[in-house]
Write a protein that holds these residues in place. Structure first.
Motif, PDB file in Angstrom:
ATOM      1  N   TRP A 765       0.826  -1.210   0.000  1.00  0.00           N
ATOM      2  CA  TRP A 765       0.000   0.000   0.000  1.00  0.00           C
ATOM      3  C   TRP A 765       0.860   1.261   0.000  1.00  0.00           C
ATOM      4  CZ3 TRP A 765      -4.590   2.048  -0.866  1.00  0.00           C
ATOM      5  CH2 TRP A 765      -4.840   3.326  -0.382  1.00  0.00           C
ATOM      6  N   HIS A 795      -2.908  -3.648  -7.929  1.00  0.00           N
ATOM      7  CA  HIS A 795      -4.142  -2.901  -7.674  1.00  0.00           C
ATOM      8  C   HIS A 795      -5.268  -3.859  -7.271  1.00  0.00           C
ATOM      9  CE1 HIS A 795      -6.909   0.624  -9.124  1.00  0.00           C
ATOM     10  NE2 HIS A 795      -7.318   0.088  -7.997  1.00  0.00           N
ATOM     11  N   LEU A 798      -4.735  -5.259  -3.738  1.00  0.00           N
ATOM     12  CA  LEU A 798      -5.083  -4.319  -2.670  1.00  0.00           C
ATOM     13  C   LEU A 798      -6.595  -4.218  -2.490  1.00  0.00           C
ATOM     14  CD1 LEU A 798      -2.468  -1.494  -3.357  1.00  0.00           C
ATOM     15  CD2 LEU A 798      -2.483  -3.135  -1.474  1.00  0.00           C
ATOM     16  N   LEU A 799      -7.357  -4.434  -3.555  1.00  0.00           N
ATOM     17  CA  LEU A 799      -8.817  -4.506  -3.413  1.00  0.00           C
ATOM     18  C   LEU A 799      -9.219  -5.761  -2.652  1.00  0.00           C
ATOM     19  CD1 LEU A 799      -9.945  -3.412  -7.002  1.00  0.00           C
ATOM     20  CD2 LEU A 799     -10.199  -2.083  -4.903  1.00  0.00           C
ATOM     21  N   CYS A 800      -8.495  -6.864  -2.883  1.00  0.00           N
ATOM     22  CA  CYS A 800      -8.839  -8.136  -2.251  1.00  0.00           C
ATOM     23  C   CYS A 800      -8.488  -8.171  -0.763  1.00  0.00           C
ATOM     24  CB  CYS A 800      -8.127  -9.285  -2.966  1.00  0.00           C
ATOM     25  SG  CYS A 800      -8.691  -9.589  -4.654  1.00  0.00           S
ATOM     26  N   GLN A 802      -8.669  -5.661   1.497  1.00  0.00           N
ATOM     27  CA  GLN A 802      -9.241  -4.587   2.298  1.00  0.00           C
ATOM     28  C   GLN A 802      -9.771  -5.156   3.617  1.00  0.00           C
ATOM     29  OE1 GLN A 802     -11.084  -1.192  -0.364  1.00  0.00           O
ATOM     30  NE2 GLN A 802     -11.628  -3.152  -1.281  1.00  0.00           N
ATOM     31  N   ASP A 807     -16.090  -4.840   1.510  1.00  0.00           N
ATOM     32  CA  ASP A 807     -15.376  -3.977   0.566  1.00  0.00           C
ATOM     33  C   ASP A 807     -14.612  -4.773  -0.486  1.00  0.00           C
ATOM     34  OD1 ASP A 807     -16.239  -1.679   1.861  1.00  0.00           O
ATOM     35  OD2 ASP A 807     -14.516  -1.637   3.221  1.00  0.00           O
ATOM     36  N   ARG A 808     -14.392  -6.067  -0.253  1.00  0.00           N
ATOM     37  CA  ARG A 808     -13.606  -6.868  -1.184  1.00  0.00           C
ATOM     38  C   ARG A 808     -14.468  -7.318  -2.360  1.00  0.00           C
ATOM     39  NH1 ARG A 808     -12.253 -10.557   3.730  1.00  0.00           N
ATOM     40  NH2 ARG A 808     -11.301  -8.975   5.082  1.00  0.00           N
ATOM     41  N   PRO A 828      -8.785   1.195  -3.857  1.00  0.00           N
ATOM     42  CA  PRO A 828      -8.846   0.446  -2.592  1.00  0.00           C
ATOM     43  C   PRO A 828      -8.746   1.374  -1.391  1.00  0.00           C
ATOM     44  CG  PRO A 828      -6.660   0.282  -3.544  1.00  0.00           C
ATOM     45  CD  PRO A 828      -7.496   1.038  -4.531  1.00  0.00           C
ATOM     46  N   LYS A 829      -9.252   0.895  -0.266  1.00  0.00           N
ATOM     47  CA  LYS A 829      -9.125   1.646   0.984  1.00  0.00           C
ATOM     48  C   LYS A 829      -7.813   1.293   1.667  1.00  0.00           C
ATOM     49  CE  LYS A 829     -14.127   1.838   1.745  1.00  0.00           C
ATOM     50  NZ  LYS A 829     -15.244   1.485   2.658  1.00  0.00           N
TER      51      LYS A 829
END
Length: 867
Positions: A765, A795, A798-800, A802, A807-808, A828-829
């Protein structure tokens, strides 16, 4: 026109006046600080910057409505939740003029008219003192720094003067420097509706054993108190009195060395989302951990003592307490001990405990005599242990106690190292379900020999009785079925079939030079469904060279894997379950049930199984390239994985998960997805393996709460590691970690030597958010020109990973996005939860490991009764 203007002017003025009043009220309500000379009135509040906590006057729910208290409370909780109260023993009257003010001398006071009900009793020569409340719930008095530009100086903080609640950021501290004893104490409320000082207090053992105690004030009042509960020794990840709850995962940690005679020992509590958890000492003496849900309600995560046996020394010295029917305590003297006063035990009074039935000989080398040890598994270790810091292993610990005549028992584990006790063993609890630690109690060998003889005779008698009963039952059954048996034998001889009970329909696999034969004609005509071949043990043994080390491919938590060749020439991988594995049968059944019913090119294929006696064996297709980690984390072989191959592996794993989560007839969550469980065939196609920990979901299930948290730290999603909640998005989190490992070529636990408390998620991140994502990518990938595709995978990873499961993305979206370069990925957060194994933690957890690179994040863990 003039008349109209005159008529509207009063209305306009009234509107402006109401607006100003409303704005003033809003500013007072939203204020986060109180300056010197200002006061907080009956309806005013200080609110922390993030809106998590508020400071205000309140009347306790269900309590006396005429009493008012100044307290810190959760602003977002549905029910009134007050972790800290200023004037808990000095309430002000609701009918009076009361307020809280920061005085000119620099202290905070609760005033009732001119009377000072409560005060911090502080002062600051620097002046300009400000009261502020932060998002961790801490109330601070800060003075302006000297010299005009200095840093603010802390004058006072509520965390140093706790009430009944242990909040993240606090410490439970014991300071024994310079011969003085200073410690942090938490005190319960008198009742749920009365915050006055109650009967229970929690803090560290003043003797420095690093244990937590709850004391109960004696009924007569005063300062006399008795032990009510004891946590047991800290074992690096949990307390020995709470073995099923890994508090380390929740951010609970011990700072300092309890084996030293002086210094500071402090328990700290820093979970990944600090506002969601709190430990509260309730008015009934129970210490409870609560979690704040998104609905604003509190859920109980953990609580003790909840049974009589969990309370301190219920059965007296040298006796163990076990929970009986309806939770009632059942006391029994330890082996080698007898009741001190048998006349009292008829009424259930065990406070006198037990004494030795025969004295110790204090001799170790006497033929037929001397002392030995009786082993008690699953115990809460006794109080008043002595740490043997110079003892390095279990055998040395045993010999140390055996050579010391005053030593009455010992225990050794990686978490606690060597602990020894004197002659009286106090506060022993027998845990249910085999949890806890093994305690070795010293007794004369004569008692051990007597017990062995008694057990032998008992075993003989029981075996004889069982054999007689079984034979009698068989004779009776044969007599009743004699006609049916004769009819059967008259038609055809009986044919015995080998079955794998309670698992699946199986068929015996017979092998000759031509390979497996087809099912018997009788079986085919009977319409039986043949799903899984059952290999004879002699065939499997011959295929693996009698399980020789030369054919060993690797080993896991539940056994070894061997390469084999069946009589027909087919190469196979044979997974032999370890006989000593206590958990293996459950995983064996799980794997047979799942893999036999799941067929996909990206899942490993199960060819058959073998179950004979104590042997439990699975036979898989052979993967010549072994597992992904053998390439990915080997510097000599990592270069063989170009970007095309790596992306092919990522896509294959995603397709395998898509089949498990959506397309198969069973909806399966793997729960242990990691690089070592991804096998590679001859063409480097990935295949997901090891389904021993997988779980099947019902058609309408989205999330399940398990009592048995299993998996590998570093790959576990936060909600699963912390609360035992798992879903298909738990696998998505593990898949995100895998993507980061594949792209970077680095293991997720290899970042513990870097500065800062981050793992691969935090590292990725930081680089990606700073526009330096290429620094994460393996140089071999950059050299081949795969940087753009690799950054897109980062990218997606990082979405996976979270923090929150909602959120995933789900796997169908992941597969679609990986296959399309044109789709725009959402932002992503930033991650806040990173379960990090720093070097200091690792050394404490695994002191007997010589390999410096070994990390706790590689370990498969099991925590019973996890949330």
């Amino acid at each position: 026109m003039a008349h109209a203007s005159t008529a509207t002017s009063p209305l306009l003025l009234l509107f402006l006046l109401l607006y100003v009043v409303a704005q003033d009220g809003a500013r007072a309500d939203a204020a986060a600080t109180l300056s010197q000379g200002q006061s907080l009135g009956a309806t005013d509040r200080l609110v922390s910057p993030g809106g998590t906590f508020a400071l205000a006057f309140f009347a306790p729910a269900g309590g006396d409505p005429s009493r008012r208290y100044l307290g810190v409370m959760y602003a977002q909780a549905k029910e009134q939740t007050v972790p800290w109260v200023a004037n808990r023993d000095a309430p002000v009257s609701a009918a009076s003029a009361y307020s809280a003010a920061v005085t000119a001398s620099g202290d905070l006071r609760v005033l009732e008219g001119d009377r000072v009900a409560w005060s911090t009793n502080t002062s600051s020569p620097l002046g300009n003192v400000t009261l502020a409340i932060s998002d961790d719930g801490n109330l601070r008095l800060m003075a302006a720094g000297g010299g005009g530009g200095g840093q603010p100086v802390l004058v006072w903080q509520s965390f140093d003067h706790p009430g009944d609640t242990f909040l993240p950021g606090m410490g439970i501290t014991l300071d024994r420097r310079n011969g003085a004893v200073s410690r942090t104490l938490f005190t319960s409320w008198r009742s749920p509706a009365d915050p006055a000082t109650g009967d229970f207090t929690l803090g560290q053992d003043p003797l420095g054993s690093a244990q937590l105690y709850i004391w109960r004030r004696s009924p007569g009042g005063g300062n006399n108190a008795t032990y009510y509960w004891r946590s047991g020794q800290w074992a690096n990840t949990n307390f020995v009195g709470v073995p099923w709850r890994s508090l380390y995962v929740y951010g609970f940690k011990l700072n300092g060395d309890a084996s030293q005679g002086n210094g500071i020992i402090s328990y700290v509590f820093n979970p990944y989302n600090s506002s969601e958890y709190r430990f509260k000492l309730n008015p009934d003496g129970t210490e409870t951990c609560y979690m704040l849900l998104g609905t604003g309600e509190w859920e109980t995560v953990w609580s003790q003592p909840t049974t009589r046996c969990q309370q301190y020394n219920t059965c007296g010295a040298n006796a163990a307490c076990a929970a009986g029917a309806k939770g009632q305590p059942v006391c029994a003297c330890l082996k080698g001990f007898e009741p001190r006063d048998p006349a009292e035990y008829g009424s259930g009074n065990w406070t006198q405990g037990c004494v030795r039935s025969a004295p110790l000989t204090c001799e170790t080398n006497v033929s037929g005599g001397g002392d030995g040890f009786t082993d008690l598994p699953g115990m809460k270790l006794p109080n008043s242990a002595a740490w043997q810091t110079t003892v390095g292993d279990a055998d040395s610990c045993r010999q140390s106690c055996l050579a010391n005549c005053s030593c009455g028992a010992y225990s050794y584990s990686i978490g606690t190292s060597c602990l020894t006790w004197g002659q009286d063993l106090v506060d022993i609890y027998k845990f249910p379900d085999g949890e806890g630690y093994e305690l070795h109690v010293k007794v004369p060998k004569s008692i051990l020999d007597t017990g062995s003889k008694t057990r032998r005779w008992t075993t003989v008698v029981v075996v004889v009785i069982v054999v007689v009963v079984v034979l009698a039952g068989c004779v009776l059954l044969l007599w009743k079925c004699r006609r049916r048996i004769k009819d059967k034998l008259g038609i055809a001889g009986s044919r015995e079939e080998t079955r794998l009970p309670s698992l699946l329909p199986v068929r015996e696999a017979r092998h000759d030079s031509s390979g497996p034969q087809q099912p018997d004609q009788e079986e085919a005509e009977g319409g039986k469904k043949c799903e899984l071949p059952l290999f004879p043990l002699d065939v499997v043994a011959a295929a693996t060279g009698d399980f020789s080390n030369a054919n060993k491919l690797g080993e896991g938590g539940f056994g070894h894997v061997y390469k084999g060749r069946l009589p027909g020439g087919e190469e196979v991988a044979v997974k032999r379950l370890s006989r000593s594995s206590g958990q293996g049968m459950e995983e064996f059944k799980n794997e047979v049930i799942l893999i036999a019913k799941l067929q996909h090119r990206n899942l490993v294929k199960l060819l058959g199984c073998c179950i004979q006696g104590e042997e439990k064996i699975l036979v898989y297709e052979y993967m010549p390239n072994k597992s992904l980690d053998a390439f990915l984390f080997d510097p000599a072989r990592r270069g063989l994985l170009d970007w095309k191959t790596r992306f092919h592996i990522i896509e294959g794993i995603a397709r395998g998960l898509l089949y498990l989560h959506r397309d198969s007839r069973l909806r399966v969550v793997h729960r242990d997805l990691k690089a070592s469980n991804i096998l590679l065939d001859r063409d480097m196609n990935p295949k997901i393996s090891d389904f021993g920990m997988a779980r099947i979901f019902g058609g309408d299930q989205n999330q399940v709460n398990t009592n048995r948290v299993v998996g590998t730290l570093g790959y576990m999603s936060p909600e699963y590691a912390m609360e035992g909640l798992f879903s298909v998005r738990s696998d998505v989190y593990s898949f995100g970690i895998l993507i980061l490992e594949i792209v970077s070529g680095q293991k997720n636990s290899s970042f513990h030597r870097m500065e800062g408390p981050i793992n691969i998620v935090g590292h990725a991140w930081q680089l990606w958010n700073a526009g330096r994502g290429e620094e994460l990518v393996d140089p071999a990938v950059l050299a081949a020109g795969g940087a753009a595709a690799a950054l897109r995978c980062v990218h997606m990873a990082l979405l996976c990973v979270q923090d929150h499961a909602c959120d995933r993305p789900d796997i169908p979206y992941v597969v679609m996005a990986l296959g399309s370069d044109s789709s725009v990925l959402p932002m992503p957060k930033p991650p806040t939860f990173t379960l990090q194994c720093m070097s200091s933690d690792r050394d404490g957890l695994f002191r007997d490991k010589a390999d410096e690179s070994y990390s706790a994040c590689d370990l498969t863990v099991t925590m019973l009764q996890g949330r």
